[in-house]
Design a protein around this motif. Structure first.
Motif, mmCIF file in Angstrom:
data_model
loop_
_atom_site.group_PDB
_atom_site.id
_atom_site.type_symbol
_atom_site.label_atom_id
_atom_site.label_comp_id
_atom_site.label_asym_id
_atom_site.label_seq_id
_atom_site.Cartn_x
_atom_site.Cartn_y
_atom_site.Cartn_z
ATOM 1 N N GLU A 118 0.814 -1.210 0.000
ATOM 2 C CA GLU A 118 0.000 0.000 0.000
ATOM 3 C C GLU A 118 0.850 1.264 0.000
ATOM 4 O OE1 GLU A 118 -2.750 -0.246 3.212
ATOM 5 O OE2 GLU A 118 -3.854 -1.939 2.344
ATOM 6 N N GLY A 119 2.157 1.091 -0.195
ATOM 7 C CA GLY A 119 3.054 2.231 -0.294
ATOM 8 C C GLY A 119 3.564 2.753 1.032
ATOM 9 N N ASP A 120 3.346 2.005 2.114
ATOM 10 C CA ASP A 120 3.835 2.449 3.421
ATOM 11 C C ASP A 120 5.261 1.956 3.640
ATOM 12 O OD1 ASP A 120 2.520 -0.002 3.228
ATOM 13 O OD2 ASP A 120 2.195 -0.159 5.381
ATOM 14 N N LEU A 121 6.075 2.791 4.271
ATOM 15 C CA LEU A 121 7.461 2.424 4.570
ATOM 16 C C LEU A 121 7.463 1.557 5.818
ATOM 17 C CD1 LEU A 121 10.458 2.680 3.911
ATOM 18 C CD2 LEU A 121 10.515 4.780 5.284
ATOM 19 N N LEU A 122 7.706 0.258 5.644
ATOM 20 C CA LEU A 122 7.654 -0.693 6.748
ATOM 21 C C LEU A 122 8.949 -0.725 7.537
ATOM 22 C CD1 LEU A 122 5.908 -3.668 4.896
ATOM 23 C CD2 LEU A 122 4.839 -1.855 6.262
ATOM 24 N N GLN A 123 10.060 -0.501 6.864
ATOM 25 C CA GLN A 123 11.355 -0.531 7.541
ATOM 26 C C GLN A 123 12.374 0.245 6.729
ATOM 27 O OE1 GLN A 123 13.774 -4.155 7.494
ATOM 28 N NE2 GLN A 123 14.240 -3.916 9.665
ATOM 29 N N ALA A 124 13.247 0.970 7.423
ATOM 30 C CA ALA A 124 14.459 1.523 6.838
ATOM 31 C C ALA A 124 15.585 1.170 7.797
ATOM 32 C CB ALA A 124 14.350 3.034 6.664
ATOM 33 N N ARG A 125 16.532 0.358 7.337
ATOM 34 C CA ARG A 125 17.589 -0.133 8.214
ATOM 35 C C ARG A 125 18.951 0.184 7.621
ATOM 36 N NH1 ARG A 125 20.692 -4.439 6.974
ATOM 37 N NH2 ARG A 125 21.230 -4.522 9.183
ATOM 38 N N ARG A 126 19.961 0.176 8.509
ATOM 39 C CA ARG A 126 21.329 0.443 8.113
ATOM 40 C C ARG A 126 22.221 -0.754 8.400
ATOM 41 N NH1 ARG A 126 21.661 6.507 10.899
ATOM 42 N NH2 ARG A 126 20.424 7.586 9.295
ATOM 43 N N LYS A 127 23.145 -1.011 7.501
ATOM 44 C CA LYS A 127 24.128 -2.077 7.697
ATOM 45 C C LYS A 127 24.881 -1.834 9.001
ATOM 46 C CE LYS A 127 27.715 -4.447 4.947
ATOM 47 N NZ LYS A 127 28.422 -4.408 3.644
ATOM 48 N N LEU A 128 24.964 -2.884 9.830
ATOM 49 C CA LEU A 128 25.559 -2.727 11.150
ATOM 50 C C LEU A 128 27.036 -2.347 11.086
ATOM 51 C CD1 LEU A 128 23.931 -5.702 13.064
ATOM 52 C CD2 LEU A 128 23.584 -3.266 13.500
ATOM 53 N N LYS A 129 27.765 -2.966 10.176
ATOM 54 C CA LYS A 129 29.205 -2.718 10.105
ATOM 55 C C LYS A 129 29.636 -2.717 8.643
ATOM 56 C CE LYS A 129 33.181 -2.296 12.365
ATOM 57 N NZ LYS A 129 33.411 -1.281 13.430
ATOM 58 N N PRO A 130 29.930 -1.553 8.059
ATOM 59 C CA PRO A 130 30.480 -1.542 6.706
ATOM 60 C C PRO A 130 31.766 -2.369 6.649
ATOM 61 C CG PRO A 130 29.851 0.662 7.396
ATOM 62 C CD PRO A 130 29.767 -0.211 8.617
ATOM 63 N N THR A 131 32.014 -2.964 5.496
ATOM 64 C CA THR A 131 33.111 -3.913 5.340
ATOM 65 C C THR A 131 34.365 -3.230 4.780
ATOM 66 O OG1 THR A 131 31.532 -5.688 4.938
ATOM 67 C CG2 THR A 131 33.807 -6.077 4.250
ATOM 68 N N HIS A 132 35.470 -3.352 5.499
ATOM 69 C CA HIS A 132 36.792 -2.954 5.021
ATOM 70 C C HIS A 132 36.773 -1.545 4.440
ATOM 71 C CE1 HIS A 132 40.680 -3.510 2.773
ATOM 72 N NE2 HIS A 132 40.975 -4.180 3.877
ATOM 73 N N MET A 133 37.008 -1.381 3.129
ATOM 74 C CA MET A 133 37.102 -0.053 2.524
ATOM 75 C C MET A 133 35.783 0.717 2.592
ATOM 76 S SD MET A 133 40.202 0.487 1.733
ATOM 77 C CE MET A 133 40.014 1.974 0.750
ATOM 78 N N GLU A 134 34.666 0.036 2.766
ATOM 79 C CA GLU A 134 33.383 0.729 2.913
ATOM 80 C C GLU A 134 33.404 1.701 4.094
ATOM 81 O OE1 GLU A 134 30.567 -2.922 1.185
ATOM 82 O OE2 GLU A 134 30.529 -2.391 3.319
ATOM 83 N N ARG A 135 34.251 1.427 5.075
ATOM 84 C CA ARG A 135 34.283 2.276 6.264
ATOM 85 C C ARG A 135 34.911 3.640 5.992
ATOM 86 N NH1 ARG A 135 35.016 -2.928 8.721
ATOM 87 N NH2 ARG A 135 37.264 -2.772 9.054
ATOM 88 N N THR A 136 35.508 3.827 4.797
ATOM 89 C CA THR A 136 36.009 5.153 4.421
ATOM 90 C C THR A 136 34.894 6.044 3.889
ATOM 91 O OG1 THR A 136 36.557 4.513 2.140
ATOM 92 C CG2 THR A 136 38.239 4.137 3.836
ATOM 93 N N VAL A 137 33.710 5.468 3.656
ATOM 94 C CA VAL A 137 32.590 6.215 3.077
ATOM 95 C C VAL A 137 31.358 6.184 3.974
ATOM 96 C CG1 VAL A 137 30.949 6.300 1.132
ATOM 97 C CG2 VAL A 137 33.377 5.853 0.702
ATOM 98 N N PHE A 138 31.082 5.025 4.600
ATOM 99 C CA PHE A 138 29.810 4.813 5.273
ATOM 100 C C PHE A 138 29.967 4.694 6.793
ATOM 101 C CE2 PHE A 138 29.237 2.857 1.017
ATOM 102 C CZ PHE A 138 28.143 3.598 0.579
ATOM 103 N N GLY A 139 28.943 5.163 7.512
ATOM 104 C CA GLY A 139 28.851 4.977 8.947
ATOM 105 C C GLY A 139 28.174 3.658 9.304
ATOM 106 N N GLU A 140 28.046 3.406 10.616
ATOM 107 C CA GLU A 140 27.504 2.152 11.126
ATOM 108 C C GLU A 140 26.047 2.307 11.541
ATOM 109 O OE1 GLU A 140 29.989 1.107 14.398
ATOM 110 O OE2 GLU A 140 31.646 0.429 13.124
ATOM 111 N N GLY A 141 25.286 1.216 11.437
ATOM 112 C CA GLY A 141 23.951 1.156 11.989
ATOM 113 C C GLY A 141 23.989 0.703 13.439
#
Length: 333
Positions: A118-141
């Protein structure tokens, strides 16, 4: 009584670092899946605006030249791009799980949205721990959105990429009696000599998740396109680190078996399988790791569901809950 429906897993290249074109392509795939009778469609990790492969190809200082454009093409929860996706879900009567790079003011997060029919946002989640080089760009959930959502078709959960290599996070999800799991992957064409980053191992992680959790697993997977290579690769050294293709999407049953014929590694399309929630009971009868097959007298998991915000509105947010205190007291005993 059986609860049966069709589910679709996407294998496709993103419209790289072009959020408007990316949402257009996402909506076209949503319409295609709905036209084939699917009740849910799942997209790869960071598919909007595309997984930032540049972070694996050169040093961080060099890669800063991509960051502003990437930041500007990421999604903010509730923005016009979200509204277009929720409208597409509603108009096509289909659930949507989409991997995206979330912008929250100055920070970015690897994230997943689950949108209801029905178009409702049921969940928005963040990756708990970005992997290796991802940590130069992304924060943690944090644990506040490590959750399984009770939807009309099934109990649905989501994890990204190497979150499927984290035994405790997986066990927390199993403990919420997941029935349909979204395992989103970015593609498998980077670092060809690194077996741990390849399709064989990582599809095995999705397959084992299905067998361990006795749930259906949708494993959408991105594809690296020629246009992405032209944008990202500047020399022969980088060309040796990444190639086109890398697609390896699949859907697994609760006994771990693959349910679809794979597409070619450079091929784009949808994998669609029939899901029968009632079949989970048979797999659970053999080995339910959070039920009759568990040994809580020997090993138990403690899950912290509190949001870890850097600023607390009051002292009460900083106080350990009574439930947490009870857990610590049991451990002391």
């Amino acid at each position: 009584m059986s609860n049966t429906f069709k589910a679709a897993a996407v294998q496709a290249a993103p419209e790289f670092m072009n959020i408007d074109a990316g949402v257009d392509k996402a909506i076209a795939l949503i319409e295609q899946a709905a036209g084939q009778g699917a009740s849910i469609i799942a997209f790869p990790e960071c598919w909007l605006p595309g997984y930032p492969w540049w972070l694996w190809l050169s040093c961080t200082a060099h890669n800063m030249k991509y960051f502003q454009a990437y930041h500007e093409n990421c999604i903010e929860i509730g923005d016009r791009h979200c509204e277009r996706l929720t409208q597409a879900a509603r108009e096509n009567n289909i659930m949507v799980s989409i991997g995206f790079s979330e912008r929250d003011h100055g920070s970015l997060y690897i994230a997943q949205m689950l949108i209801g029919r029905e178009g409702d946002l049921l969940q928005a989640r963040r990756k708990l721990k970005p992997t290796h080089m991802e940590r130069t760009v992304f924060g943690e959930g944090d644990g506040s959105d490590l959750d399984v959502i009770d939807c009309d078709i099934a109990r649905v959960g989501q994890l990204c990429c190497w979150e499927h290599l984290q035994p405790l996070s997986k066990y927390a999800m199993y403990g919420m009696h997941e029935q349909l799991h979204i395992a989103s992957w970015p593609s498998f064409s980077c670092y060809p000599e690194a077996y741990a980053l390849g399709a064989e191992l990582n599809n095995a992680l999705s397959q084992v998740y299905a067998a361990e959790g006795q749930c259906y697993v949708l494993a959408p997977c991105g594809v690296v396109s020629e246009a992405m290579i032209e944008m990202l690769v500047e020399n022969d050294e980088q060309a040796a680190l990444i190639s086109t293709g890398g697609g390896a999407a699949q859907i697994f049953g609760p006994d771990g078996r693959p349910l679809c014929t794979p597409l070619g590694s450079e091929e784009e399309g949808l994998l669609i399988a029939d899901i029968d929630i009632a079949a989970i009971a048979v797999s659970k009868s053999f080995a339910d790791p959070v039920g009759h097959y568990a040994r809580p007298d020997v090993t138990r998991l403690v899950l912290n569901r509190q949001a870890m915000t850097p600023v607390a509105d009051s002292l009460t947010e900083c106080v350990v809950s009574e439930d947490d205190q009870a857990v610590h007291h049991e451990d002391d005993e």
